[in-house]
Design a protein around this motif. Structure first.
Motif, mmCIF file in Angstrom:
data_model
loop_
_atom_site.group_PDB
_atom_site.id
_atom_site.type_symbol
_atom_site.label_atom_id
_atom_site.label_comp_id
_atom_site.label_asym_id
_atom_site.label_seq_id
_atom_site.Cartn_x
_atom_site.Cartn_y
_atom_site.Cartn_z
ATOM 1 N N CYS A 70 0.622 -0.716 -0.038
ATOM 2 C CA CYS A 70 0.069 -0.098 0.072
ATOM 3 C C CYS A 70 0.887 1.226 0.092
ATOM 4 C CB CYS A 70 -0.827 -0.248 1.128
ATOM 5 S SG CYS A 70 -2.036 -1.392 1.512
ATOM 6 N N ALA A 101 -7.608 -1.724 0.525
ATOM 7 C CA ALA A 101 -8.036 -0.574 0.026
ATOM 8 C C ALA A 101 -8.405 0.082 1.287
ATOM 9 C CB ALA A 101 -8.681 -0.716 -0.476
ATOM 10 N N ARG A 102 -8.661 -0.226 2.246
ATOM 11 C CA ARG A 102 -9.767 0.607 3.827
ATOM 12 C C ARG A 102 -8.029 0.600 4.240
ATOM 13 N NH1 ARG A 102 -12.212 -3.228 5.434
ATOM 14 N NH2 ARG A 102 -10.864 -4.371 6.272
ATOM 15 N N HIS A 105 -6.453 3.639 2.272
ATOM 16 C CA HIS A 105 -7.439 4.945 1.947
ATOM 17 C C HIS A 105 -7.387 6.020 3.783
ATOM 18 C CE1 HIS A 105 -10.982 7.866 2.422
ATOM 19 N NE2 HIS A 105 -11.561 6.924 3.221
ATOM 20 N N GLU A 106 -7.625 4.928 4.718
ATOM 21 C CA GLU A 106 -7.234 5.354 5.900
ATOM 22 C C GLU A 106 -6.527 6.183 6.722
ATOM 23 O OE1 GLU A 106 -10.119 2.790 8.759
ATOM 24 O OE2 GLU A 106 -11.782 2.346 7.455
ATOM 25 N N GLY A 109 -4.362 8.293 2.987
ATOM 26 C CA GLY A 109 -4.856 9.324 2.658
ATOM 27 C C GLY A 109 -4.678 8.891 0.807
ATOM 28 N N ILE A 110 -5.000 8.032 0.383
ATOM 29 C CA ILE A 110 -5.531 7.271 -0.762
ATOM 30 C C ILE A 110 -7.190 8.118 -0.808
ATOM 31 C CG2 ILE A 110 -5.698 5.843 -2.761
ATOM 32 C CD1 ILE A 110 -3.138 4.800 -2.370
ATOM 33 N N PRO A 111 -7.661 9.017 -2.194
ATOM 34 C CA PRO A 111 -8.801 9.047 -1.844
ATOM 35 C C PRO A 111 -9.583 8.096 -2.604
ATOM 36 C CG PRO A 111 -7.624 10.704 -3.018
ATOM 37 C CD PRO A 111 -6.369 9.274 -2.772
ATOM 38 N N ALA A 112 -10.954 7.786 -1.582
ATOM 39 C CA ALA A 112 -11.366 7.155 -2.322
ATOM 40 C C ALA A 112 -12.437 6.515 -2.726
ATOM 41 C CB ALA A 112 -13.323 6.962 -0.784
ATOM 42 N N GLU A 113 -11.814 7.886 -3.320
ATOM 43 C CA GLU A 113 -13.211 7.916 -5.067
ATOM 44 C C GLU A 113 -11.703 7.180 -5.980
ATOM 45 O OE1 GLU A 113 -11.590 12.008 -4.284
ATOM 46 O OE2 GLU A 113 -12.706 10.507 -3.222
ATOM 47 N N SER A 114 -10.648 7.429 -6.100
ATOM 48 C CA SER A 114 -9.739 6.868 -7.040
ATOM 49 C C SER A 114 -9.372 5.288 -6.675
ATOM 50 C CB SER A 114 -8.337 7.437 -6.912
ATOM 51 O OG SER A 114 -8.206 8.860 -6.567
ATOM 52 N N ILE A 115 -9.786 4.144 -5.773
ATOM 53 C CA ILE A 115 -10.219 3.133 -5.299
ATOM 54 C C ILE A 115 -10.905 2.343 -5.651
ATOM 55 C CG2 ILE A 115 -9.834 1.606 -3.667
ATOM 56 C CD1 ILE A 115 -8.510 3.431 -1.577
#
Length: 216
Positions: A70, A101-102, A105-106, A109-115
């Motif tokens: 990640c 993925a969680r 994101h959490e 800081g990878i944006p949720a909309e990018s995942i």
């Protein structure tokens, strides 16, 4: 005398450990530029990353290998990139792609909309096969994992979809001595896979020659 023996043993142990770690570092460094694309990369166009899964711990928390992958994904991203996490519930009830993925994101800081997640793959070949419909639009494709594992996955994309493989770009996956305690067993695993593959080719070639002799 006893002190000298102990010192010699310790010195030998340190030398062997250094050789193993150094060899692992070299193999990962070498792998990071293997099986890349042939298309010139000018940094433009849509960018998609495929992050290869790994089983979570028994309690569902992230495994160190998952966290390492990640982190590589986070630093390999470009603005607006799509990040696809691939991996099913191979060992236990936890879906690899969802756990990773969680965390990405959490914690990173990878944006949720990018995942996006692909949750059916059970091995590296399927990681590539099952994510192709999700990344085939991209002008630049990056495979994310430990360097040697990522190189194997890039080779699979060359075998499965050569036109997409031409778009492969490197990940920011190699940093000297980063996660060296993970690199060493990973290198051993990937070397074993290479040996199995080459042995299989030799067996197939030998069987082919034997069949040819029988027909002569």
């Amino acid at each position: 005398m006893r002190t000298k023996v102990v010192g010699a043993i310790l010195g030998g142990t340190v030398a062997i450990a250094a050789a193993i770690i150094g060899g692992s570092e070299w193999m990962h460094w070498r792998a990071t530029r293997r099986y890349l694309g042939t298309r010139p990369d000018n940094g433009d166009g849509a960018h998609a990353l495929v992050v290869l899964g790994f089983p979570a711990r028994a309690d569902g928390s992230t495994h160190p290998l998952q966290r390492w992958r990640c982190r590589i994904a986070a630093r390999s991203m470009t603005p607006g990139a799509l990040v696809v996490f691939s991996g099913g519930a191979v060992k236990g009830p936890w879906v690899e792609a969802e756990v990773m993925a969680r965390y990405a994101h959490e914690r990173l800081g990878i944006p949720a909309e990018s995942i996006r997640t692909e949750t059916d793959a059970e091995n590296t070949w399927q990681n590539i096969e099952f994510t192709i419909p999700m990344i085939e639009h991209a002008d630049r494709i990056t495979i994310v994992s430990s360097p040697m594992h990522a190189a194997r996955a890039r080779r699979y994309l060359h075998l499965q979809h050569p036109d997409l493989a031409a778009r492969l770009t490197p990940a920011a996956d190699y940093r000297p001595l980063e996660a060296w305690w993970l690199k060493t067993p990973t290198a051993a695993h990937e070397l074993a896979a290479i040996v199995r593959r080459r042995a299989g080719r030799m067996i197939v070639r030998a069987l082919g020659e034997l069949d040819l002799r029988r027909t002569e």
